[in-house]
Design an enzyme around this catalytic site. Sequence first.
Site, short mmCIF file in Angstrom:
data_model
loop_
_atom_site.label_atom_id
_atom_site.label_comp_id
_atom_site.label_asym_id
_atom_site.label_seq_id
_atom_site.Cartn_x
_atom_site.Cartn_y
_atom_site.Cartn_z
N CYS C 143 -10.77 13.61 13.44
CA CYS C 143 -11.33 13.03 12.21
C CYS C 143 -10.76 13.73 10.97
CB CYS C 143 -12.84 13.13 12.21
SG CYS C 143 -13.61 12.02 13.40
N HIS C 144 -10.92 15.07 10.89
CA HIS C 144 -10.49 15.76 9.68
C HIS C 144 -9.65 16.99 9.97
CE1 HIS C 144 -14.25 13.54 8.81
NE2 HIS C 144 -13.50 13.07 7.84
#
Lengths: 266, 422, 179
Positions: C143-144
């Site tokens: 995701c990040h």
Amino acid sequence: MKNKMIEISRKTGLLALAAAAAIGMPLLAGPAQAADAVKPIQLEWSFEGVFGVYDRDALRRGYKVYKEVCAVCHSAELVRFRNLMEPGGPEFSEGQVKALAADIVVIDGPDNSGEMFERPGEPKDRFPSPYPNPEAAAAALGAPAPDLSVIAKARPDGVNYLHSLLVGYAEAPEGFEVLPGLHYNTYFPGHVLAMPQPLSDGQVDYEDGTPNTVDQMARDVTHFLMWTAEPKLEQRHRIGFQVMIYLVLLSGFLWFSMRKVWSDQH
Amino acid sequence: MSHQSTYTPGNGFSRWMDERLPVMRLVNDSFVDYPVPKNLNYWWTFGAVLSFCLAVQIVTGIVLAMHYIPTTELAFASVEHIMRDVNYGWLIRYVHSNGASMFFIAVYIHMFRGLYYGSYKAPREVLWILGVLIYLLMMATAFFGYVLPWGQMSFWGATVITNLFGAIPLVGEALRTWLWGDFAVGDPTLNRFFSLHYLFPFLIAGVVILHVWALHVTGQNNPAGIEVKDPKKDTVAFTPYATMKDAFGLSIFMILFAYFVFFNPNGLGEPDNYIIADPMKTPAHIVPEWYLLPFYAILRAVPDKLGGVVLMFGAIAILFVLPWLDTSKVRSARFRPLYKQFFWIFVVVCIGLGYCGGQSPDKILIPVGEGGFDVTDLSRILTTYYFLHFLVLFPVLGLIEKPKPLPESIAASVLGSEPAKS
Amino acid sequence: MAQTHAVEPTRRDFLYVATGSFAAVGAAYAIWPLIDQMNPDASVLALASIEVDISNIPVGQESTFKWRGKPVFIRHRTDAEIAAAESVDVATLPDPESDVARLRPGPSGEIDKKWLVVIGVCTHLGCVPLSYRGEFDGYFCPCHGSVYDTSGRIRKGPAPTNLEVPPYAFLSDSRIMIG
């Protein structure tokens, strides 16, 4: 002043009338009983009344009767083993409940390879059903065996009826024809049912020395089935009593406040 | 609003707000300074009781919807899950199920109060009609809700009531199938009933706002049935006078409510609804909830299917035209000696119809020879009287009755110059 | 007469205050069931612990189990992975924690460094990280971009803390109870 009193008593009279009417409503709504239904034997139960609680010993004995007799044909699939250790029930210890649950085999899965597998029961599991579905039960027993989870609430005068039914097997009266495979019971609506007399004296061993008569076993298992139907009854009674006290006090406070407010109007 | 606004904003912010959204002014004028007749008795507290019931039903209903599953497979089990596993689920569910009965007890008292004191008469016709509309919506909501636990009575009640629509000529059959979304009551039916059961209370709330608005335009009727002449002498401020009286009345009502919730939670229900719905087996006696029994009796009193349905809906529809059937110049039964007697007879007739609705139609009440006078016979007499009461007695009584003299004013009636007996 | 008048207001006020407070206390109590009903119910709590069999997880591999609706990674670490986890200077880590502090003793009471048990939920915003990915061959959150090492400790990226270690215990050499 006297007029005042009359006025007040008239008003309370009206309120009392309203309350009476409201309480009378269920009488109107009372189900139309089958004409041939016999009124069950009226017993006193420890869970009745404002302070009613279950009798732990009766619940434990009742569970034994349920497990050894009823559960052979009937399911109680809303009940889980963990309920047996929850407050307000038989209150078995966690160890006892784990042992009781471990006696059954549960089909679980699928596992990581996609296969269903068998494992011993755990407290989270439901009471086992003797047949995989109601149709199978009806086919094997000749009549559907109702689920017993909430049976005590599913019959008029539930607990008294269940007890009466269990002790109500008798010889059919002269001239009353009972077809083969059916049994006569004084309290069953219509008097003939497929379930044979399930209890006989001495059938279930009681560890606490209580006489294991048919009547005693019927009382105990009914007690247990009331708990399966209303597992929160004790909590309900306890909170209910507190709520009642509160509301009566609140009404008192409001009454005097209201009199004060209205005092400049009279 | 019929009276002048008395609201004066207390500080800078409320002044600022008042020029933009005068919501405090609305509250003040409707529920604080609003003048109410000073002679209102406890029967007038049921408006507040009903608001409370609606609020309780909406709040507990929203909570129950968080746990309920509207499929035929899981509905019954999900209700039992609420009763067994959800924290305080048993309490919330019992409050909701008994709350419906409490709501109807209150609405019947409220309606009979209106009938007794002539609250439906001009200029309060619209107020009354909105009330009847709320009552209709309540019955629909209660019916939808009763189906949701998916017990035997849920299923067979839904089957019987939806089959009523089959009686309508030409479109009946199609209408019934449309209501079901199936060829019998099934999954689609349960789902749409759940949706509508969630929607209708908000419709009720909307009509309640109109009902209260209409009330505040005409002002309240009162036990003397005469209009306010001098607001200074005849009325008191809603707050604190009416609010305190309402609060006390509500508190007493809550004791009754709590009795049922905590000590007799299934007393108003049917044991059969704790048996999971079985489309293959109808219970021996199907009856609706107690609050619908009088109408059920009217339905069964007619030997013709369409006729029964028409009469049953007619029994409610007739309430809409009540204001124009009554020819009396006097409102309150206190001053209508004849009407007062017939009012009580009517109450007994309604209770009698309720009794009939709960009994097996062929139950013999007075044995005569082979058969006798049975429940159906009694229902027919009572049904006839029900309609005669409105269609004949209402117009005729007003013309032939000689009312007692009315008090000069509300203030005078409070001070006791009214005729001693009321 | 004048005296009663002077006393009246306080008595009256007291009555109103008492009534109001009493009603308010009741209302507060009535609200609690409506709040508490949203907490996990008895059926959820009953499923809150699971027992898993770890005997068929080979060295250098990892299995995922569902616990409280979340994945739990159980990794059978190689010696190289253990060494990598132990070699780093704890003080330089974003969330300083030694490898051994993240392990639990086996049935004998001694810590078996081969078994790493962590909740597979990135401490940044709750995504499930990918195993054996990222700079340290531990975990990598897609995701990040948070990077975790072979002990599940945060090394790079936006996540503030190490992967959480669930409460667990060895029942035997091959069985673990989580929860």
